[in-house]
Design an enzyme around this catalytic site. Structure first.
Site, PDB file in Angstrom:
ATOM      1  N   GLY A  47       0.824  -1.198   0.000  1.00 42.84           N
ATOM      2  CA  GLY A  47       0.000   0.000   0.000  1.00 42.84           C
ATOM      3  C   GLY A  47       0.858   1.247   0.000  1.00 42.84           C
ATOM      4  N   CYS A  74       5.215  -6.291   1.420  1.00 42.27           N
ATOM      5  CA  CYS A  74       5.590  -4.871   1.346  1.00 42.27           C
ATOM      6  C   CYS A  74       5.003  -4.116   2.545  1.00 42.27           C
ATOM      7  CB  CYS A  74       5.152  -4.309  -0.013  1.00 42.27           C
ATOM      8  SG  CYS A  74       5.848  -2.688  -0.349  1.00 42.27           S
ATOM      9  N   TYR A  75       4.053  -3.215   2.335  1.00 44.38           N
ATOM     10  CA  TYR A  75       3.413  -2.539   3.470  1.00 44.38           C
ATOM     11  C   TYR A  75       2.852  -3.566   4.448  1.00 44.38           C
ATOM     12  CZ  TYR A  75       0.033   0.381   6.024  1.00 44.38           C
ATOM     13  OH  TYR A  75      -0.687   1.018   7.001  1.00 44.38           O
ATOM     14  N   HIS A 162       7.751  -7.919  -3.858  1.00 46.12           N
ATOM     15  CA  HIS A 162       6.433  -8.307  -4.380  1.00 46.12           C
ATOM     16  C   HIS A 162       6.505  -9.647  -5.128  1.00 46.12           C
ATOM     17  CE1 HIS A 162       4.183  -4.519  -3.650  1.00 46.12           C
ATOM     18  NE2 HIS A 162       5.417  -4.040  -3.567  1.00 46.12           N
ATOM     19  N   GLU A 164       4.085 -11.238  -6.270  1.00 44.83           N
ATOM     20  CA  GLU A 164       2.970 -11.355  -7.223  1.00 44.83           C
ATOM     21  C   GLU A 164       3.289 -10.781  -8.595  1.00 44.83           C
ATOM     22  OE1 GLU A 164       3.249  -9.334  -4.703  1.00 44.83           O
ATOM     23  OE2 GLU A 164       2.233  -7.427  -4.986  1.00 44.83           O
ATOM     24  N   ASP A 220     -10.812  -5.755 -24.861  1.00 48.45           N
ATOM     25  CA  ASP A 220     -11.694  -5.771 -23.692  1.00 48.45           C
ATOM     26  C   ASP A 220     -13.161  -5.594 -24.059  1.00 48.45           C
ATOM     27  OD1 ASP A 220      -9.217  -5.769 -22.539  1.00 48.45           O
ATOM     28  OD2 ASP A 220      -9.281  -3.671 -21.917  1.00 48.45           O
ATOM     29  N   LYS A 360      -5.580  -8.114 -18.370  1.00 50.17           N
ATOM     30  CA  LYS A 360      -5.562  -8.270 -19.819  1.00 50.17           C
ATOM     31  C   LYS A 360      -5.327  -9.712 -20.291  1.00 50.17           C
ATOM     32  CE  LYS A 360      -5.573  -5.367 -23.243  1.00 50.17           C
ATOM     33  NZ  LYS A 360      -6.581  -4.320 -23.168  1.00 50.17           N
TER      34      LYS A 360
END
Ligand code: XMP
Length: 571
Positions: A47, A74-75, A162, A164, A220, A360
């Site tokens: 965050g 992280c945060y 991170h 992810e 999209d 995406k």
């Protein structure tokens, strides 16, 4: 359960967990512990705040007390350390981008098999300074002494980096270890359940009404349109394509041919509303509002205003998160389909956005499952506001400024640093040196992008930025340069090897040739992070020569900036 502390990558964490075959969802960080006691494990996201900021996101500390597995990212790591009696301190200069982690060889389940040196990806300023009791440090980088922490008996873990994002080389393995070794989850979620689930959601949301789509010709909106048509049947779904005058060369013909949609011509309306405007956010708002006007006009003229019709949109997750749509995320930039007019439709419940939690690459997969043509699905993304946000303007004339690190060009482009927005000038260097870029941005204050000067008609020091706005002449200039770049990258197959290739016009040049072009080829998986990528020398030279032959172009530059700290687009 992923607890959202406002990070740009919060939903990406949930998505990566689902990719590993485990169902995950996102809830606000402050959700009381009893409401999530059923979850096999909890991940606290990153965050933009500091744990010491008043009102910064927190979690119910009871989640740490009952043996439930918790991973702070992280945060999330900082918050865990702070709430359990450790100390967080301001990092000296922050750390953004690639770094090397030195992870201990340990038998802790989270780190099993992962010991050693490895590439990770960081985006933070604060760091854990003192560990809470019972924790030990498992990994460190050159600038961050506490980059991975563990209290294995209590199943509590933290990572400053991170896992992810794709730039953390072994990120999925950390998440897999957390799921299967720490939380003891089973692999029982199948992403193929998505299409029927989405169709069901569309039917529930739409009820007995019909859906009207504005299709852009991109992946999209086409996937969303097709999904709705499958869910509701042809008679209940309609589509229109709006020609804003801000599209690329040949686009209206391509879309008209492919989808057989009705085309609404509105170029004069858009260009008229944008005349004289220079501020990027104002441009985005004007375009968004004009879209709403066109939409309203179309809807009225086709009697689609009554309660039997609602609006469908192909909004995907990055559009929502980067507009501050998730509860605590900072506004990076306002996306065109989240402006006031659209918000009003959302609030009155007359909108369906079936792809709003997807990235995406997932949307492309869904499109393939729906049988859409590869020609459509493999198109590079193109932003809704079109060439307008790739045509930079300037309020006033300004000289370039020479510094020991390069030349500062006084155009402002948007970037994202440490989960919040930055808006700053650009540094031009004279070599195509990607490796230097991250270090330069972290070191040189006040810039958020580095470009290499590839070829210019006169030395950059003799150029200046001049006051200008979005004139039809400048848009036509950009459209010509963009068409050249697209043609050459398609002919050489370069476009298949990269994710997106924005071409930007900046008001830097001379009296006779007032603008320059920036090439921005990037690689990405989901648009949330991206790497500036290299190009073959031959292709670059060919592109340069053709672009420099366009009337009014004084130079060709190459954007070397990764995201973060830059964004893919320049506005
Ligand atoms: P940024 O510039 O935020 O871009 O790194 C991430 C991805 O989003 C696209 N983009 C947009 N797409 N409307 C869109 O439909 C917008 O306003 C918009 N702004 C950025 C961008 O092209 C990239 O693929």
């Amino acid at each position: 359960m992923v607890l959202d502390a406002g990070g740009q990558y919060c939903h990406l964490i949930a998505r990566k967990v689902r990719d590993l075959g485990v169902y995950a969802e996102v809830r606000p960080s402050e959700t009381p512990a009893p409401a999530i006691a059923f979850a096999k494990g909890i991940i606290i996201s990153g965050g933009p705040s500091s744990v010491y900021d008043p009102g910064s996101p927190t979690v119910d500390a009871a989640i740490f007390a009952h043996g439930q597995a918790v991973l702070g990212i992280c945060y999330g790591q900082q918050l865990m350390a702070h709430l359990l009696g450790g100390q967080v301190r301001k990092g000296e200069k922050g750390e953004y981008g690639l770094a090397t982690l030195e992870l201990d060889e340990t038998s802790d389940p989270l780190f099993a098999g992962l010991g050693g040196r490895q590439q990770i990806w960081m985006s933070h300023r604060d760091v854990v300074g003192v560990l809470p009791e019972g924790f030990s440090t498992a990994g460190r980088t050159e600038t961050c002494a506490i980059a991975a922490i563990a209290a294995p008996q209590r199943k509590l873990y933290g990572l400053q980096f991170h896992p992810e994002v794709v730039h953390t080389a072994r990120g999925q393995e950390y998440l897999a270890n957390f799921l299967f070794r720490v939380c003891d989850c089973r692999k029982d979620w199948n992403p193929r359940h998505r299409v029927p689930m989405l169709e069901r959601e569309i039917r529930e949301c739409v009820g007995d009404r019909n859906v009207f789509f504005f299709v852009s010709g991109g992946v999209d909106s086409s996937v969303a349109f097709t999904l709705a048509t499958r869910a509701l049947g042809h008679g209940r779904v309609r589509g229109v394509y709006v020609d804003t005058g801000l599209m690329r060369e040949g686009e209206t013909e391509f879309v008209g041919r492919m989808a057989g949609l009705a085309v609404e011509h509105a170029a004069e309306q858009f260009l008229g509303a944008l005349a004289g405007v220079t501020d990027p956010e104002e441009k985005r708002h004007i375009i968004g509002e004009e879209f709403v006007r066109v939409q309203e006009r179309v809807i009225q003229s086709r009697s689609l205003m009554d309660e039997h019709w609602i609006l469908g949109q192909g909004t995907i997750y990055p559009d929502t998160i980067e507009s501050g749509g998730a509860e605590k995320a900072a506004v990076i930039k306002t996306h065109h389909n989240r402006v006031a007019g659209i918000q009003a439709l959302i609030q009155s419940g007359r909108i369906v956005e079936p792809l709003k939690f997807f990235y995406k690459d997932e949307v492309r997969e869904i499109g393939r499952e729906l049988g859409l043509a590869a020609e459509l699905l493999d198109r590079h993304p193109f932003p809704g506001p079109g060439l307008a946000i790739r045509c930079l303007c300037s309020e006033s004339d300004a000289p370039v400024r020479a510094t020991p690190d390069g030349i500062v060009i006084p155009v402002h482009s948007v970037g994202v640093q440490g989960d919040s927005r930055s808006y700053a000038p650009v540094l031009a260097i004279d070599t195509l040196d990607h490796a230097r870029t991250t270090a330069l941005i972290n070191r040189v204050s006040g810039v958020n992008r580095v470009v290499a000067s590839v070829e210019t008609l006169v030395p950059i020091a003799e150029m200046r930025v001049r006051a200008c706005s979005l004139s039809p002449e400048r848009i036509a200039r950009l459209r010509r340069a963009d068409a050249i770049v697209r043609r050459l990258s398609h002919e050489s197959d370069y476009d298949r090897r990269i994710w997106q290739f924005p071409v930007i016009l900046i008001p830097l040049g001379t009296e006779e040739a007032p603008d320059s072009i920036v090439l921005r080829p990037v690689d990405s998986v989901d648009g949330m992070t991206a790497q500036s990528v290299a190009m073959e020398e031959d292709l670059l030279r060919k592109m340069c020569a053709e672009v420099l032959a366009v009337d009014g172009i004084a130079g060709v530059f190459y954007d070397l900036t990764h995201k973060p700290p830059g964004t893919i687009e320049w506005e």
